[in-house]
Motif scaffolding. Structure first.
Motif, PDB file in Angstrom:
ATOM      1  N   ARG A 178       0.831  -1.200   0.000  1.00 24.76           N
ATOM      2  CA  ARG A 178       0.000   0.000   0.000  1.00 24.76           C
ATOM      3  C   ARG A 178       0.870   1.255   0.000  1.00 24.76           C
ATOM      4  O   ARG A 178       1.914   1.292   0.638  1.00 24.76           O
ATOM      5  N   VAL A 179       0.429   2.283  -0.721  1.00 25.29           N
ATOM      6  CA  VAL A 179       1.034   3.599  -0.597  1.00 25.29           C
ATOM      7  C   VAL A 179       0.387   4.244   0.618  1.00 25.29           C
ATOM      8  O   VAL A 179      -0.787   4.610   0.586  1.00 25.29           O
ATOM      9  N   GLN A 180       1.142   4.350   1.693  1.00 24.27           N
ATOM     10  CA  GLN A 180       0.529   4.696   2.967  1.00 24.27           C
ATOM     11  C   GLN A 180       1.205   5.906   3.604  1.00 24.27           C
ATOM     12  O   GLN A 180       2.422   5.995   3.674  1.00 24.27           O
ATOM     13  N   ASP A 181       0.410   6.833   4.067  1.00 22.00           N
ATOM     14  CA  ASP A 181       0.897   7.977   4.821  1.00 22.00           C
ATOM     15  C   ASP A 181       1.407   7.475   6.173  1.00 22.00           C
ATOM     16  O   ASP A 181       0.679   6.804   6.917  1.00 22.00           O
ATOM     17  N   VAL A 182       2.656   7.821   6.509  1.00 21.18           N
ATOM     18  CA  VAL A 182       3.228   7.323   7.757  1.00 21.18           C
ATOM     19  C   VAL A 182       2.467   7.830   8.969  1.00 21.18           C
ATOM     20  O   VAL A 182       2.470   7.198  10.030  1.00 21.18           O
ATOM     21  N   ARG A 183       1.796   8.963   8.819  1.00 25.56           N
ATOM     22  CA  ARG A 183       1.013   9.478   9.955  1.00 25.56           C
ATOM     23  C   ARG A 183      -0.151   8.547  10.282  1.00 25.56           C
ATOM     24  O   ARG A 183      -0.479   8.327  11.453  1.00 25.56           O
ATOM     25  N   GLU A 184      -0.757   7.976   9.240  1.00 20.57           N
ATOM     26  CA  GLU A 184      -1.841   7.027   9.468  1.00 20.57           C
ATOM     27  C   GLU A 184      -1.300   5.732  10.061  1.00 20.57           C
ATOM     28  O   GLU A 184      -1.924   5.108  10.921  1.00 20.57           O
ATOM     29  N   VAL A 185      -0.110   5.315   9.609  1.00 19.61           N
ATOM     30  CA  VAL A 185       0.524   4.126  10.186  1.00 19.61           C
ATOM     31  C   VAL A 185       0.764   4.343  11.671  1.00 19.61           C
ATOM     32  O   VAL A 185       0.480   3.471  12.508  1.00 19.61           O
ATOM     33  N   GLY A 186       1.288   5.514  12.010  1.00 17.23           N
ATOM     34  CA  GLY A 186       1.554   5.809  13.418  1.00 17.23           C
ATOM     35  C   GLY A 186       0.301   5.787  14.263  1.00 17.23           C
ATOM     36  O   GLY A 186       0.294   5.252  15.377  1.00 17.23           O
ATOM     37  N   ARG A 187      -0.789   6.383  13.736  1.00 21.14           N
ATOM     38  CA  ARG A 187      -2.051   6.385  14.489  1.00 21.14           C
ATOM     39  C   ARG A 187      -2.601   4.971  14.648  1.00 21.14           C
ATOM     40  O   ARG A 187      -3.089   4.598  15.717  1.00 21.14           O
ATOM     41  N   SER A 188      -2.540   4.184  13.590  1.00 22.98           N
ATOM     42  CA  SER A 188      -3.118   2.839  13.630  1.00 22.98           C
ATOM     43  C   SER A 188      -2.367   1.918  14.573  1.00 22.98           C
ATOM     44  O   SER A 188      -2.969   1.096  15.265  1.00 22.98           O
ATOM     45  N   LEU A 189      -1.030   2.048  14.605  1.00 19.72           N
ATOM     46  CA  LEU A 189      -0.215   1.137  15.398  1.00 19.72           C
ATOM     47  C   LEU A 189       0.247   1.738  16.718  1.00 19.72           C
ATOM     48  O   LEU A 189       0.944   1.075  17.484  1.00 19.72           O
ATOM     49  N   ALA A 190      -0.132   2.984  16.979  1.00 26.90           N
ATOM     50  CA  ALA A 190       0.250   3.666  18.217  1.00 26.90           C
ATOM     51  C   ALA A 190       1.755   3.688  18.391  1.00 26.90           C
ATOM     52  O   ALA A 190       2.294   3.330  19.437  1.00 26.90           O
ATOM     53  N   VAL A 191       2.457   4.122  17.342  1.00 23.35           N
ATOM     54  CA  VAL A 191       3.913   4.246  17.404  1.00 23.35           C
ATOM     55  C   VAL A 191       4.320   5.664  17.003  1.00 23.35           C
ATOM     56  O   VAL A 191       3.609   6.341  16.268  1.00 23.35           O
ATOM     57  N   ALA A 192       5.493   6.073  17.483  1.00 21.85           N
ATOM     58  CA  ALA A 192       5.980   7.426  17.205  1.00 21.85           C
ATOM     59  C   ALA A 192       6.818   7.489  15.938  1.00 21.85           C
ATOM     60  O   ALA A 192       6.937   8.555  15.333  1.00 21.85           O
ATOM     61  N   THR A 193       7.414   6.364  15.545  1.00 17.86           N
ATOM     62  CA  THR A 193       8.278   6.356  14.369  1.00 17.86           C
ATOM     63  C   THR A 193       7.966   5.149  13.495  1.00 17.86           C
ATOM     64  O   THR A 193       7.414   4.151  13.960  1.00 17.86           O
ATOM     65  N   VAL A 194       8.335   5.268  12.220  1.00 14.07           N
ATOM     66  CA  VAL A 194       8.096   4.209  11.246  1.00 14.07           C
ATOM     67  C   VAL A 194       9.393   3.960  10.469  1.00 14.07           C
ATOM     68  O   VAL A 194      10.006   4.910   9.966  1.00 14.07           O
ATOM     69  N   LEU A 195       9.802   2.704  10.391  1.00 12.31           N
ATOM     70  CA  LEU A 195      10.963   2.318   9.587  1.00 12.31           C
ATOM     71  C   LEU A 195      10.464   1.681   8.297  1.00 12.31           C
ATOM     72  O   LEU A 195       9.656   0.755   8.326  1.00 12.31           O
ATOM     73  N   GLU A 196      10.932   2.200   7.170  1.00 11.86           N
ATOM     74  CA  GLU A 196      10.569   1.633   5.883  1.00 11.86           C
ATOM     75  C   GLU A 196      11.793   1.628   4.984  1.00 11.86           C
ATOM     76  O   GLU A 196      12.800   2.278   5.281  1.00 11.86           O
ATOM     77  N   GLY A 197      11.706   0.908   3.897  1.00  9.59           N
ATOM     78  CA  GLY A 197      12.869   0.856   3.023  1.00  9.59           C
ATOM     79  C   GLY A 197      12.630  -0.019   1.814  1.00  9.59           C
ATOM     80  O   GLY A 197      11.513  -0.439   1.517  1.00  9.59           O
ATOM     81  N   SER A 198      13.716  -0.288   1.109  1.00 12.29           N
ATOM     82  CA  SER A 198      13.658  -1.117  -0.088  1.00 12.29           C
ATOM     83  C   SER A 198      14.892  -1.997  -0.149  1.00 12.29           C
ATOM     84  O   SER A 198      15.929  -1.683   0.449  1.00 12.29           O
ATOM     85  N   VAL A 199      14.774  -3.100  -0.875  1.00 11.91           N
ATOM     86  CA  VAL A 199      15.865  -4.061  -1.015  1.00 11.91           C
ATOM     87  C   VAL A 199      16.008  -4.415  -2.487  1.00 11.91           C
ATOM     88  O   VAL A 199      15.026  -4.706  -3.158  1.00 11.91           O
ATOM     89  N   ARG A 200      17.245  -4.362  -2.959  1.00  7.42           N
ATOM     90  CA  ARG A 200      17.539  -4.831  -4.311  1.00  7.42           C
ATOM     91  C   ARG A 200      18.630  -5.898  -4.185  1.00  7.42           C
ATOM     92  O   ARG A 200      19.775  -5.595  -3.825  1.00  7.42           O
ATOM     93  N   LYS A 201      18.267  -7.131  -4.448  1.00 10.08           N
ATOM     94  CA  LYS A 201      19.179  -8.265  -4.295  1.00 10.08           C
ATOM     95  C   LYS A 201      19.582  -8.765  -5.674  1.00 10.08           C
ATOM     96  O   LYS A 201      18.744  -9.018  -6.538  1.00 10.08           O
ATOM     97  N   SER A 202      20.880  -8.890  -5.882  1.00  9.70           N
ATOM     98  CA  SER A 202      21.393  -9.357  -7.162  1.00  9.70           C
ATOM     99  C   SER A 202      22.582 -10.267  -6.915  1.00  9.70           C
ATOM    100  O   SER A 202      23.636  -9.821  -6.425  1.00  9.70           O
ATOM    101  N   GLN A 203      22.395 -11.549  -7.200  1.00  9.44           N
ATOM    102  CA  GLN A 203      23.434 -12.560  -7.004  1.00  9.44           C
ATOM    103  C   GLN A 203      23.934 -12.503  -5.567  1.00  9.44           C
ATOM    104  O   GLN A 203      23.172 -12.737  -4.649  1.00  9.44           O
ATOM    105  N   ASP A 204      25.208 -12.157  -5.346  1.00  9.62           N
ATOM    106  CA  ASP A 204      25.771 -12.185  -4.003  1.00  9.62           C
ATOM    107  C   ASP A 204      25.842 -10.809  -3.353  1.00  9.62           C
ATOM    108  O   ASP A 204      26.528 -10.631  -2.343  1.00  9.62           O
ATOM    109  N   ARG A 205      25.136  -9.831  -3.930  1.00  8.20           N
ATOM    110  CA  ARG A 205      25.163  -8.490  -3.353  1.00  8.20           C
ATOM    111  C   ARG A 205      23.735  -8.025  -3.046  1.00  8.20           C
ATOM    112  O   ARG A 205      22.766  -8.505  -3.646  1.00  8.20           O
TER     113      ARG A 205
END
Length: 581
Positions: A178-205
Motif C-alpha cells: 500500500r502507498v501509505q501515509d506514515v502518519r496514518e501508520v503511526g495512528r493505527s499502530l500507536a507508534v511514534a516512528t516508522v521504519l521503511e525501506g527497499s531491497v535490491r538483491k542481485s546474485q551475491d550483493r
C-alpha cells in the motif's frame, strides 16, 4: 504483416520503446535515491514503477502518430511519406491512451491508499517504532521473501532493545503493498516512528535503502543506503538497528552486541532457507506450510545447530493439522514432531524467546497446561514484546484460574498487534472465559471490523450473545458464521431457537440429528447438546472428545457448560486436563 513491420520501422516505434525503457530505468534509479534522501515514503516507489509500465503504451502510440523532426514535432504523415487516414483521429487515440493510463494509475492509487481499520490508540510512547515490509526492487519478484525476511529480522532485533516498543509483525505487515501515509501508520499502530525501506538483491550483493520517519509529521529522522555482500547481512542488520536507536536518541548500556539477543547461523544458505520457511509459513495454507517444513528442514541440514530453524519447523508441524484437508495429516504425529523440534530448539537456543514459545505451543497441543504456560512465561521474560507468546498463554492462564494474568496477557498481545484480528479475537475469547461476555462482545466487534470473515470471532460473538440472552443478535451472528464455514444457516438457526426455548424454561429439545450434521467436533456437539438441555448426550460427547484427544479441550471449561461441572465424569475430565474451575 510485412507492411505493418515496415510501417513500425518507418515510424521508429521500436526505437521509441527502447529509448522509453532506458530513460524510465534511469529515472527509477534516481527516484530510489531521492525518496531515500528526502524522507518520502519508499512505498511510492511501487507506484512509480507501475506508472512507468503503464506509460509505455502511450509512448508507443505517440511514436506511431508523431515524429520528431528538425522543424519540431509533427504528425507522422506530415513528416515525409503520406499515410492513410486512420479510422480514429489522432486526438481521439491520444486522449483515449491518456485516459487509460491516468485512469489505471488513479485506480491503483485508490485501491492501495486505504489503511486497515484500527482503533484509536490511548497513548503513543516516544520510544516506539513500526517496521514496515521493505519493498522488493529486485529484478526477480521471488526475492520478496528476502525483503520481507529482512524487515522481520530487523523487527526481532529492535524488539530486544530495552525500553523500545515495537509493533508486532502481523500489524506492521498489514500495510504491505500500500502507498501509505506514515502518519496514518503511526495512528493505527500507536507508534511514534516508522521504519521503511527497499531491497535490491542481485546474485551475491544486496542494496538496502532504509529510513526512519517521525509518524506525527513525516519528518525524516534518519536515512541510509547500504551496498554490501550477502555474507555481511547479519552485521548489517545490527548496524541498521543501532543507527535507529541512535536516531531516536535512546541510551543503551554497551554497544550493538546488546541488541543481538537471538542466536543466528553463520551459514548464508541456511539463513536463506530459513527466510523462505518463515515466508511460506506466513501463508497459513496447507501447501504453504508443507513448503515451510521443507525449507526449515533444508536449513537444518545445512546447519544442524540453527535453533531458529528448529523453532520454525516446530511451529509448522503444530499448525499443519489446522489447515490440512481431510485425514491427510494425523494430528498426533504432527504434534509429536513439533514437540521434538521445539525441545531441540530450546537445547540449542535457551535464551531464544521463539524456542520457548514453540515449546509452550507444543506442550499445550499435548494438553500440558502447566508446562505450556511455564514455557510461554519464559518466552515473554526473554522478549516481553513477543505478541504470539502473550496470545498463546492467555486462555491457558484463564483455565488455570489465573484470571488477572490471563487478561493481562491477552491485552498485551492485542496492544502489540492491534491490527491482528486473531489477537483481538483471542482477547474476546479470554474475556468470555473469565465471565465477562459483554466486554467480549466489544472485542469481537473490533476483530470483525479488522476481518469481517473471521470465523472464530463470528462464533465467539454468537456465544457471547447467548450468554447475555441476546438471542436475536446470536441468531444473526451464527447465521454469518454458518455461511462462512459452510454450514446450513437454517439448521444452525434451528439450534439457536431450540437453545432459546430451553433457556426460557421450555423442555429440552431433541436436536441430535441436526447437531450431528452441523457439528463436526465432539466438543462443539457437547456444547450444543448442553444448550438445548440434552445433558447426558453432552457429557458423553465430552468423554468421547477427551478419550480421542480432540484439539479444543478448553471447551470443557466453556461458561455455557458450567451446569455440567458438578457431574463426576465432567469433573474428572477437567481434573485430568489440569483445569481449575
Amino acid at each position: 504483416m510485412s507492411s505493418f513491420l515496415g510501417e513500425l520501422k518507418r515510424r521508429k516505434v521500436v526505437r521509441a520503446g527502447v529509448i522509453y525503457g532506458a530513460v524510465s530505468f534511469a529515472a527509477l534509479e534516481g527516484f530510489e535515491i531521492v525518496l531515500s534522501n528526502l524522507g518520502l515514503p519508499m512505498s511510492l516507489m511501487r507506484f512509480l514503477v507501475v506508472f512507468a509500465i503503464m506509460g509505455l503504451p502511450l509512448a508507443l502510440v505517440l511514436a506511431w502518430y508523431f515524429e520528431l523532426t528538425p522543424d519540431g514535432l509533427k504528425r507522422a504523415g506530415d513528416a515525409g511519406t503520406p499515410t492513410r487516414t486512420p479510422w480514429l483521429s489522432t486526438g481521439a487515440v491520444v486522449a483515449t491512451s491518456l485516459f487509460l493510463v491516468l485512469g489505471s494509475a488513479a485506480w491503483w492509487l485508490s485501491s492501495n491508499l486505504d489503511a486497515p481499520a484500527a482503533f484509536e490508540p490511548v497513548s503513543v510512547d516516544a520510544a516506539s517504532v513500526a517496521v514496515l515490509p521493505f519493498a522488493n526492487l529486485s529484478d526477480d519478484p521471488e526475492n520478496e521473501y528476502f525483503s520481507d525476511g529482512l524487515a522481520e529480522e530487523l523487527l526481532h532485533v529492535l524488539a530486544g532493545v530495552p525500553g523500545l516498543k515495537v509493533a508486532a509483525r502481523t500489524s506492521s505487515f498489514s500495510f504491505k503493498g500500500r502507498v501509505q501515509d506514515v502518519r496514518e501508520v503511526g495512528r493505527s499502530l500507536a507508534v511514534a516512528t516508522v521504519l521503511e525501506g527497499s531491497v535490491r538483491k542481485s546474485q551475491d550483493r544486496v542494496r538496502i535503502n532504509a529510513q526512519l520517519v517521525q509518524a506525527e509529521d513525516g519528518f525524516q529522522l534518519w536515512s541510509q543506503s547500504y551496498d554490501r555482500e550477502l555474507d555481511d547481512i547479519f552485521a548489517l542488520q545490527d548496524e541498521i538497528a543501532m543507527s535507529i536507536v541512535d536516531a531516536m536518541e535512546m541510551t543503551l548500556v554497551g554497544g550493538v552486541e546488546d541488541l543481538e539477543l537471538e542466536p543466528v547461523t553463520t551459514n548464508q544458505m541456511a539463513y536463506d532457507k530459513y527466510l523462505w520457511g518463515r515466508y511460506n509459513l506466513g501463508k497459513r495454507t496447507e501447501a504453504g506450510i508443507q513448503e515451510a517444513i521443507e525449507n526449515f528442514s533444508g536449513s537444518i541440514m545445512l546447519d544442524s545447530t540453527y535453533a531458529r530453524a528448529y523453532s520454525g519447523l516446530a511451529d509448522a508441524n503444530l499448525l499443519l493439522p489446522s489447515v490440512a484437508a481431510g485425514d491427510a495429516v494425523r494430528p498426533g504425529d504432527a504434534y509429536a514432531a513439533g514437540l521434538a523440534m521445539a525441545r531441540r530448539a530450546v537445547e540449542l537456543g535457551p535464551d531464544l524467546a521463539e524456542s520457548h514459545a514453540s515449546l509452550g505451543g507444543a506442550l499445550l497441543a499435548g494438553w500440558e497446561l502447566e508446562g505450556g504456560v511455564r514455557s510461554l512465561d519464559r518466552a515473554t521474560e526473554l522478549n516481553h514484546q513477543y505478541s504470539l507468546a502473550h496470545q498463546w498463554s492467555a486462555l491457558p492462564l484463564a483455565l488455570l484460574g489465573r484470571y488477572n494474568e490471563a487478561l493481562a496477557a491477552a491485552r498485551a498481545a492485542a496492544s502489540l498487534d492491534p491490527l491482528s484480528a486473531v489477537a483481538v479475537a483471542e482477547l474476546g475469547l479470554t474475556l468470555r472465559y473469565v465471565r465477562r461476555p459483554a466486554d467480549a462482545v466489544e472485542q469481537y466487534d473490533v476483530a470483525l471490523a479488522l476481518d469481517p470473515d473471521h470465523a472464530a470471532a463470528l462464533e465467539g460473538l454468537a456465544l457471547s450473545y447467548i450468554e447475555l440472552g441476546a438471542w436475536d443478535e446470536a441468531r444473526e451472528s451464527y447465521g454469518r458464521w454458518a455461511a462462512q464455514v459452510g454450514r446450513d444457516p437454517l439448521s444452525v438457526d434451528r439450534l439457536v431457537q431450540a437453545a432459546r426455548t430451553f433457556a426460557d424454561g421450555g423442555p429440552p429439545g431433541d436436536a441430535s440429528e441436526v447437531i450431528r450434521q452441523e457439528s463436526r467436533s465432539a466438543w462443539a456437539r457437547a456444547r450444543w447438546h448442553a444448550l438445548v438441555g440434552e445433558d447426558e448426550r453432552a457429557i458423553l460427547e465430552i468423554q468421547r472428545a477427551f478419550d480421542a484427544r480432540h484439539g479444543a479441550f478448553w471447551t470443557v471449561a466453556d461458561p455455557l457448560l458450567e451446569r455440567l461441572r458438578s457431574d463426576p465424569r465432567v469433573e474428572a475430565v477437567g481434573r485430568e486436563i489440569g483445569i481449575r474451575w
